[in-house]
Design a protein around this motif. Structure first.
Motif, mmCIF file in Angstrom:
data_model
loop_
_atom_site.group_PDB
_atom_site.id
_atom_site.type_symbol
_atom_site.label_atom_id
_atom_site.label_comp_id
_atom_site.label_asym_id
_atom_site.label_seq_id
_atom_site.Cartn_x
_atom_site.Cartn_y
_atom_site.Cartn_z
ATOM 1 N N PHE A 1 0.829 -1.196 0.000
ATOM 2 C CA PHE A 1 0.000 0.000 0.000
ATOM 3 C C PHE A 1 0.870 1.255 0.000
ATOM 4 C CE2 PHE A 1 -4.232 -1.735 0.739
ATOM 5 C CZ PHE A 1 -3.930 -3.040 1.104
ATOM 6 N N ALA A 2 0.284 2.348 -0.424
ATOM 7 C CA ALA A 2 0.998 3.626 -0.433
ATOM 8 C C ALA A 2 0.072 4.736 0.044
ATOM 9 C CB ALA A 2 1.506 3.941 -1.836
ATOM 10 N N LEU A 3 0.652 5.723 0.693
ATOM 11 C CA LEU A 3 -0.100 6.911 1.105
ATOM 12 C C LEU A 3 0.214 8.026 0.121
ATOM 13 C CD1 LEU A 3 -1.803 8.604 3.055
ATOM 14 C CD2 LEU A 3 0.266 9.011 4.392
ATOM 15 N N ILE A 4 -0.795 8.465 -0.611
ATOM 16 C CA ILE A 4 -0.589 9.474 -1.653
ATOM 17 C C ILE A 4 -1.460 10.695 -1.366
ATOM 18 C CG2 ILE A 4 -0.813 9.962 -4.128
ATOM 19 C CD1 ILE A 4 -0.486 6.938 -4.602
ATOM 20 N N ILE A 5 -0.863 11.858 -1.337
ATOM 21 C CA ILE A 5 -1.610 13.112 -1.148
ATOM 22 C C ILE A 5 -2.036 13.621 -2.524
ATOM 23 C CG2 ILE A 5 -1.490 15.493 -0.324
ATOM 24 C CD1 ILE A 5 0.685 14.521 1.637
ATOM 25 N N ILE A 6 -3.341 13.743 -2.736
ATOM 26 C CA ILE A 6 -3.813 14.154 -4.062
ATOM 27 C C ILE A 6 -4.208 15.625 -4.115
ATOM 28 C CG2 ILE A 6 -4.553 11.867 -4.811
ATOM 29 C CD1 ILE A 6 -7.361 12.529 -3.947
ATOM 30 N N GLU A 7 -4.293 16.285 -2.953
ATOM 31 C CA GLU A 7 -4.625 17.709 -2.982
ATOM 32 C C GLU A 7 -4.344 18.358 -1.635
ATOM 33 O OE1 GLU A 7 -8.398 20.755 -3.783
ATOM 34 O OE2 GLU A 7 -8.741 18.607 -3.654
ATOM 35 N N TYR A 8 -3.879 19.597 -1.654
ATOM 36 C CA TYR A 8 -3.800 20.438 -0.469
ATOM 37 C C TYR A 8 -4.876 21.523 -0.590
ATOM 38 C CZ TYR A 8 0.563 18.539 1.359
ATOM 39 O OH TYR A 8 1.520 17.718 1.918
ATOM 40 N N THR A 9 -5.545 21.821 0.528
ATOM 41 C CA THR A 9 -6.594 22.825 0.479
ATOM 42 C C THR A 9 -6.702 23.548 1.808
ATOM 43 O OG1 THR A 9 -8.938 23.188 -0.052
ATOM 44 C CG2 THR A 9 -8.409 21.242 1.248
ATOM 45 N N ASN A 10 -7.506 24.600 1.860
ATOM 46 C CA ASN A 10 -7.720 25.327 3.101
ATOM 47 C C ASN A 10 -8.500 24.466 4.085
ATOM 48 O OD1 ASN A 10 -6.446 27.637 2.108
ATOM 49 N ND2 ASN A 10 -8.347 28.395 1.191
ATOM 50 N N SER A 11 -8.233 24.639 5.376
ATOM 51 C CA SER A 11 -8.860 23.795 6.395
ATOM 52 C C SER A 11 -10.385 23.904 6.389
ATOM 53 C CB SER A 11 -8.319 24.145 7.782
ATOM 54 O OG SER A 11 -8.553 25.504 8.075
ATOM 55 N N ASN A 12 -10.920 25.089 6.047
ATOM 56 C CA ASN A 12 -12.381 25.251 6.060
ATOM 57 C C ASN A 12 -13.057 24.546 4.887
ATOM 58 O OD1 ASN A 12 -11.203 27.138 4.285
ATOM 59 N ND2 ASN A 12 -13.014 28.445 4.376
ATOM 60 N N LEU A 13 -12.250 24.033 3.935
ATOM 61 C CA LEU A 13 -12.806 23.324 2.776
ATOM 62 C C LEU A 13 -12.531 21.824 2.830
ATOM 63 C CD1 LEU A 13 -11.789 25.784 -0.090
ATOM 64 C CD2 LEU A 13 -14.033 25.551 0.988
ATOM 65 N N LEU A 14 -11.957 21.350 3.920
ATOM 66 C CA LEU A 14 -11.540 19.945 3.991
ATOM 67 C C LEU A 14 -12.684 18.971 3.735
ATOM 68 C CD1 LEU A 14 -9.030 19.830 7.009
ATOM 69 C CD2 LEU A 14 -8.548 19.328 4.613
ATOM 70 N N TYR A 15 -13.781 19.127 4.454
ATOM 71 C CA TYR A 15 -14.887 18.172 4.324
ATOM 72 C C TYR A 15 -15.503 18.220 2.927
ATOM 73 C CZ TYR A 15 -14.614 17.791 9.413
ATOM 74 O OH TYR A 15 -14.193 17.577 10.697
ATOM 75 N N GLU A 16 -15.592 19.428 2.388
ATOM 76 C CA GLU A 16 -16.157 19.587 1.047
ATOM 77 C C GLU A 16 -15.291 18.892 0.002
ATOM 78 O OE1 GLU A 16 -16.920 23.628 -0.054
ATOM 79 O OE2 GLU A 16 -16.793 23.186 -2.189
#
Length: 267
Positions: free
Chosen positions: A32-47
């Motif tokens: 398995f691998a851990l891949i980050i597909i996007e960085y965003t503002n904390s207030n938009l995390l759930y969206e």
């Protein structure tokens, strides 16, 4: 994420039925691998999380929306669906492309950077389920290694002698105790980093010929000398090795000396 690298967590009654736990135990963490597909503002995390769940439809994700616990418990219908998906699972080209694009060149948040030694050591240790702790002959914690195999490779030997020293609670190569758990959880702090213990490794390699060292004390239990083995003590002290071995095992004094296989007599 660190829980997924912890075998105890995966096999616990509470977590063992989760699809991701079963998969990690069955196929191994290295599949398995851990891949980050996007960085965003904390207030938009759930969206943003909800959007990616909707678009990628990740197989092991049991939540349907970001930041919620909806559908955390599987119904029988969900279990059947997961079983079918496991058999028919194929990663779509769209998913592959999204992951690939997220990791390209400057789009990768780690682009042009390197891990410092402390970060690298944390990564190595976090992936290890079988750490070993190396102590000096006076039980001072020197370094933590990811595994017996890692140490064996470093000192150019097989794992058998290391495991034997661990099992029998004897000094490895006459100088080091190797443990699978800390002797003192609250106080023990490693003296060296796993990535910067070259002198220790060099000394271990130089001591490869030592099988079982002998420590000599006077009758007041003051340390006098350390010998690489019974035969060397025989030559230096003029006492037959049979006697040294006998009284070391009996833990009794002989001719003004106390012989021991350990640096500390109260070990």
């Amino acid at each position: 994420m660190s829980n997924y690298l912890n075998k105890s967590y995966l096999i616990s009654k509470k977590n063992s039925n989760m699809p991701i736990s079963k998969a990690l135990l069955k196929y191994g963490i290295d599949k398995f691998a851990l891949i980050i597909i996007e960085y965003t503002n904390s207030n938009l995390l759930y969206e943003r999380e909800s959007l990616w769940i909707s678009n990628l439809k990740p197989y092991y994700n049991i939540l349907k929306e970001g930041g919620t616990s909806i559908n955390y418990k599987h119904s029988d219908q969900t279990k059947l669906l997961l079983s079918k998906l496991a058999k028919d699972r194929v990663v779509s080209e769209e998913t592959k492309k999204a992951i690939s694009e997220a990791l390209k060149g400057e789009l990768n948040p780690f682009y042009g950077q390197t891990h410092d030694s402390k970060s690298l050591e944390k990564i190595i240790n976090s992936k290890s389920l079988s750490q070993i702790y190396i102590y000096s002959s006076v039980k001072e914690l020197l370094v933590i290694f990811p595994s017996v195999k890692t140490l064996a490779n470093k000192i150019k030997t097989n794992s058998t002698s290391i495991n034997k020293a661990i099992k029998n609670n004897t000094l490895f190569r006459g100088e080091w105790y190797i443990k699978k758990s800390l002797l003192n959880i609250e106080l023990d702090v490693p003296k060296f980093s796993y990535l910067s213990c070259d002198s220790l490794i060099e000394n271990m390699i130089k001591s490869s010929s030592i099988k079982q060292a002998i420590f000599v004390f006077d009758l007041n239990k003051n340390f006098l000398a350390k010998y690489t083995g019974i035969m060397e003590a025989d030559k230096k002290l003029g006492i037959r090795h049979e006697k040294i071995k006998k009284y070391a095992n009996l833990k009794l004094a002989y001719k003004g000396y106390i012989f021991s296989y350990h640096r500390l007599l109260d070990y």
